[in-house]
Design a protein around this motif. Structure first.
Motif, mmCIF file in Angstrom:
data_model
loop_
_atom_site.group_PDB
_atom_site.id
_atom_site.type_symbol
_atom_site.label_atom_id
_atom_site.label_comp_id
_atom_site.label_asym_id
_atom_site.label_seq_id
_atom_site.Cartn_x
_atom_site.Cartn_y
_atom_site.Cartn_z
ATOM 1 N N ASN A 255 30.925 -13.360 -24.972
ATOM 2 C CA ASN A 255 31.146 -13.549 -26.402
ATOM 3 C C ASN A 255 30.948 -12.218 -27.132
ATOM 4 O O ASN A 255 30.602 -11.200 -26.531
ATOM 5 C CB ASN A 255 30.257 -14.659 -26.970
ATOM 6 N N ARG A 256 31.187 -12.237 -28.421
ATOM 7 C CA ARG A 256 31.179 -10.980 -29.181
ATOM 8 C C ARG A 256 29.811 -10.291 -29.139
ATOM 9 O O ARG A 256 29.724 -9.067 -28.979
ATOM 10 C CB ARG A 256 31.601 -11.236 -30.634
ATOM 11 N N LYS A 257 28.734 -11.058 -29.278
ATOM 12 C CA LYS A 257 27.393 -10.464 -29.247
ATOM 13 C C LYS A 257 27.118 -9.806 -27.897
ATOM 14 O O LYS A 257 26.518 -8.723 -27.828
ATOM 15 C CB LYS A 257 26.334 -11.526 -29.550
ATOM 16 N N GLU A 258 27.553 -10.470 -26.830
ATOM 17 C CA GLU A 258 27.322 -9.919 -25.489
ATOM 18 C C GLU A 258 28.118 -8.637 -25.265
ATOM 19 O O GLU A 258 27.593 -7.642 -24.740
ATOM 20 C CB GLU A 258 27.673 -10.983 -24.445
ATOM 21 N N HIS A 259 29.376 -8.641 -25.689
ATOM 22 C CA HIS A 259 30.188 -7.434 -25.546
ATOM 23 C C HIS A 259 29.670 -6.307 -26.442
ATOM 24 O O HIS A 259 29.723 -5.125 -26.049
ATOM 25 C CB HIS A 259 31.650 -7.732 -25.871
#
Length: 373
Positions: A255-259
């Motif tokens: 997800n965006r936070k992980e990336h």
């Protein structure tokens, strides 16, 4: 969002297969198109109203968080949650969730993991057998089977997801070697045939040797590696091993936070800059998929299809289906991965893979746990 007609027809075909599944003859000795490695857990999910905050506060757990807990503390949390609400019990773990959804979509997959010799393992095996989920579970003595507790706020939809992986940490290279040389149950396809080997991010801690072994010995030609970043704390605590997996991976999900966390660890301010660096540094074909909840899905890749040579890096953004009432987002990312890989194995374009995956994930969030309605 209006989907392409052919995508909707394809989804209807998927569900027709799901409804009619079981009528064909399955060769259980044939290697599966997807082989997944991850933590096998018994999931307990409880939905509590907004005024039931005392439980999480007493265990000092934020309402929206992920992490790991001591096995004894986790058991107490599950027991107290069960006193307040009915627990939904399912086989869990990111990769196992993906395997379960793949099965429902019509792509048989194999899951590798480790369990203890206890009642939790017996319950897991019973459920897996009932649902015809194919697994290779190694039994480890003196270590409990992994468990997970998810507390979902019925009003805000915030979720606290905590696990203890237990015996899952004990899956070893020796276990894989033994499985590899078992002629009665081969799990690798010939290198000229399409196959995906999938590793969840939660699997990386304590098993770097196993991950390295998979990359060195299994990832060749049309055997592709897919990885899931899974959680910000996993990335921060295991950046170098994950970076090596990113180097070898064809598919990179998160997800965006992980990336964003991965990008920051690489020294970049944006996902786009980090993705461009990864693709150019390793000079290999890559498909990077960034989910962002209800907002969009971003696709960053240097290929058009499996048979194309790597070319210019393309950045695409896709709207996702509107969901009027989200019941539980647990496992939505795992379901997205399953549907994306399923569509890709069906020789769909990357654009269609995103759209199919988004539609399946949108259906999963309308029920409790990682399940298709």
């Amino acid at each position: 969002m209006i989907f392409f007609d052919r995508t909707m027809e394809y989804l209807q075909d998927i569900y027709a297969k799901v409804i009619g599944y079981g009528s064909g003859v399955i060769n259980y000795n044939a290697p599966r198109k997807v082989v997944a490695f991850g933590n096998v857990l018994l999931d307990h999910t409880a939905q509590l109203p907004n005024d039931e905050t005392e439980l999480l506060e007493r265990f000092q757990i934020p309402a929206e968080s992920k992490g790991e807990l001591d096995a004894e503390i986790l058991a107490k949390l599950a027991a107290e949650a069960a006193e307040r609400a009915q627990l939904d019990v399912n086989p869990g773990g990111s990769a196992l969730n993906t395997v379960r959804i793949l099965k429902q979509l019509g792509t048989d997959a194999l899951f590798f993991g480790a369990v203890g010799e206890d009642k939790t393992a017996e319950k897991l095996k019973e459920i897996l057998q009932e649902r015809e989920i194919e697994t290779r579970l190694v039994t480890v003595n003196d270590v409990p089977t992994g468990q997970c507790v998810c507390i979902v706020n019925k009003d805000t939809k915030a979720k606290a997801l905590y696990a203890n992986i237990g015996a899952s940490a004990k899956l070893s290279v020796d276990h894989l070697r033994k499985a590899h040389y078992d002629d009665t149950q081969p799990f690798l396809r010939p290198i000229e045939r399409k196959q995906i080997l999938y590793i969840e991010g939660f699997f990386v801690p304590q098993r770097q040797e196993v991950c390295d072994f998979i990359v060195r010995n299994y990832i060749k030609e049309r055997r592709r590696l897919a990885i899931n970043l899974n959680a910000e704390y996993i990335i921060k605590d295991n950046f170098q091993p994950l970076r090596q997996l990113v180097r070898a991976a064809f598919f990179i999900f998160g997800n965006r936070k992980e990336h964003m966390t991965f990008a920051a660890e690489l020294g970049f301010d944006t996902i786009e800059a980090a993705a461009k660096h990864v693709i150019e540094e390793f000079n290999t074909p890559k498909v990077i998929v960034v989910t962002n909840g209800r907002e969009c899905v971003q696709l960053i890749t240097n290929i058009e299809d499996e048979y194309s040579m790597p070319g210019e890096i393309a950045f695409q953004s896709f709207h996702v289906p509107r969901v009027d009432e989200v019941v539980d987002s647990t496992g939505a990312g795992d379901a997205f991965v399953a549907a994306f890989l399923h569509a890709w194995l069906e020789k769909r374009s990357l654009t269609e893979c995103v759209r199919v995956a988004s539609d399946v994930a949108a259906k999963v969030v309308t029920v409790v746990g990682c399940n298709l309605p």
